[in-house]
Design an enzyme around this catalytic site. Sequence first.
Site, mmCIF file in Angstrom:
data_model
loop_
_atom_site.group_PDB
_atom_site.id
_atom_site.type_symbol
_atom_site.label_atom_id
_atom_site.label_comp_id
_atom_site.label_asym_id
_atom_site.label_seq_id
_atom_site.Cartn_x
_atom_site.Cartn_y
_atom_site.Cartn_z
ATOM 1 C CE LYS A 14 34.608 42.507 43.520
ATOM 2 N NZ LYS A 14 35.421 41.332 42.822
ATOM 3 C CB THR A 18 31.341 38.058 40.750
ATOM 4 O OG1 THR A 18 32.955 38.856 40.752
ATOM 5 C CG2 THR A 18 31.362 37.451 42.098
ATOM 6 N NE ARG A 26 21.099 30.420 40.432
ATOM 7 C CZ ARG A 26 20.684 31.667 40.269
ATOM 8 N NH1 ARG A 26 20.379 32.397 39.271
ATOM 9 N NH2 ARG A 26 20.367 32.352 41.462
ATOM 10 C CG PHE A 68 47.280 38.060 24.517
ATOM 11 C CD1 PHE A 68 46.899 37.907 23.496
ATOM 12 C CD2 PHE A 68 46.393 37.837 25.778
ATOM 13 C CE1 PHE A 68 45.520 37.415 23.089
ATOM 14 C CE2 PHE A 68 44.952 37.522 25.487
ATOM 15 C CZ PHE A 68 44.673 37.323 24.115
HETATM 16 P P1 ATP Z 1 35.034 40.511 39.184
HETATM 17 O O1 ATP Z 1 36.081 39.540 38.394
HETATM 18 O O2 ATP Z 1 35.464 40.867 40.365
HETATM 19 O O3 ATP Z 1 33.902 40.131 38.931
HETATM 20 P P2 ATP Z 1 34.661 42.101 36.787
HETATM 21 O O4 ATP Z 1 34.923 40.862 35.871
HETATM 22 O O5 ATP Z 1 33.550 42.961 36.732
HETATM 23 O O6 ATP Z 1 35.386 41.971 38.206
HETATM 24 P P3 ATP Z 1 37.102 43.201 35.225
HETATM 25 O O7 ATP Z 1 36.978 44.251 34.173
HETATM 26 O O8 ATP Z 1 37.254 41.783 34.731
HETATM 27 O O9 ATP Z 1 36.005 43.131 36.237
HETATM 28 O O10 ATP Z 1 38.298 43.697 36.198
HETATM 29 C C1 ATP Z 1 38.898 42.683 36.772
HETATM 30 C C2 ATP Z 1 39.527 43.160 38.055
HETATM 31 O O11 ATP Z 1 39.493 44.566 38.430
HETATM 32 C C3 ATP Z 1 38.865 42.752 39.229
HETATM 33 O O12 ATP Z 1 40.004 42.451 40.247
HETATM 34 C C4 ATP Z 1 37.997 43.730 39.876
HETATM 35 O O13 ATP Z 1 37.765 43.755 41.221
HETATM 36 C C5 ATP Z 1 38.786 44.833 39.415
HETATM 37 N N1 ATP Z 1 37.806 46.143 38.966
HETATM 38 C C6 ATP Z 1 36.465 45.762 38.565
HETATM 39 N N2 ATP Z 1 35.969 47.076 38.643
HETATM 40 C C7 ATP Z 1 36.672 47.990 39.107
HETATM 41 C C8 ATP Z 1 36.770 49.215 39.271
HETATM 42 N N3 ATP Z 1 35.561 49.941 39.073
HETATM 43 N N4 ATP Z 1 37.784 49.850 39.895
HETATM 44 C C9 ATP Z 1 38.768 49.146 40.344
HETATM 45 N N5 ATP Z 1 39.133 47.876 39.852
HETATM 46 C C10 ATP Z 1 38.047 47.201 39.410
#
Ligand code: ATP
Length: 173
Positions: A14, A18, A26, A68
Amino acid sequence: MEKGLLLVNTGNGKGKTTAALGLVMRALGHGFRVCVIQFIKGISTSGELLAAKRFEDLLDVHVMGRGFTWTSKNLEQDKKIAAEAWQFAHKVLLSDDYKLVVLDELTYLMKYRFVNSTEIIEGLQQRRKDLCVVVTGRDAPQVLIEAADLVTDMREIKHPFKQGVKAQRGVEF
Ligand code: ATP
Ligand code: MG
């Protein structure tokens, strides 16, 4: 002139979106104009979309991919929508309007071959010399990593999802 970097936030942990949003904050602080393009439709009441309304003068957020899902049965339709979304992003990259552009979850267009990766890399390289671009998403292809100036691999060590904690307002969306 400052060098506009190509930053890539990838990996399974995650923090990719973020971290991109942190950079947006920033840039806004310095009075820079910012554009965020989300290639996969998230929750329409996500904190970032609601926050954008408070920075109307500097921040534009566009949600593409009208629903989608990548599991859709209509692959041709998905492809068409993805191609249109990329064309929109390409125009933004060529415009003079922003100092920072975030292409959130763009990697999936490449991963699923919805848009030709070479076309995307060329489009990214055509950007204004001082325009910073952040690309996020899992499984960044090698061509993107090679084209980037800065690549961060978010590695999962722990995630509350594994303890059954659901996505929370203000943390995940
Ligand atoms: P975030 O938007 O929270 O920074 P991200 O962009 O790194 O997350 P994505 O792959 O875009 O992650 O996934 C989006 C969603 O999946 C977010 O709600 C995030 O919390 C969740 N998520 C990210 N990593 C994991 C994980 N390892 N296991 C389960 N859920 C995850
Ligand atoms: Mg994300």
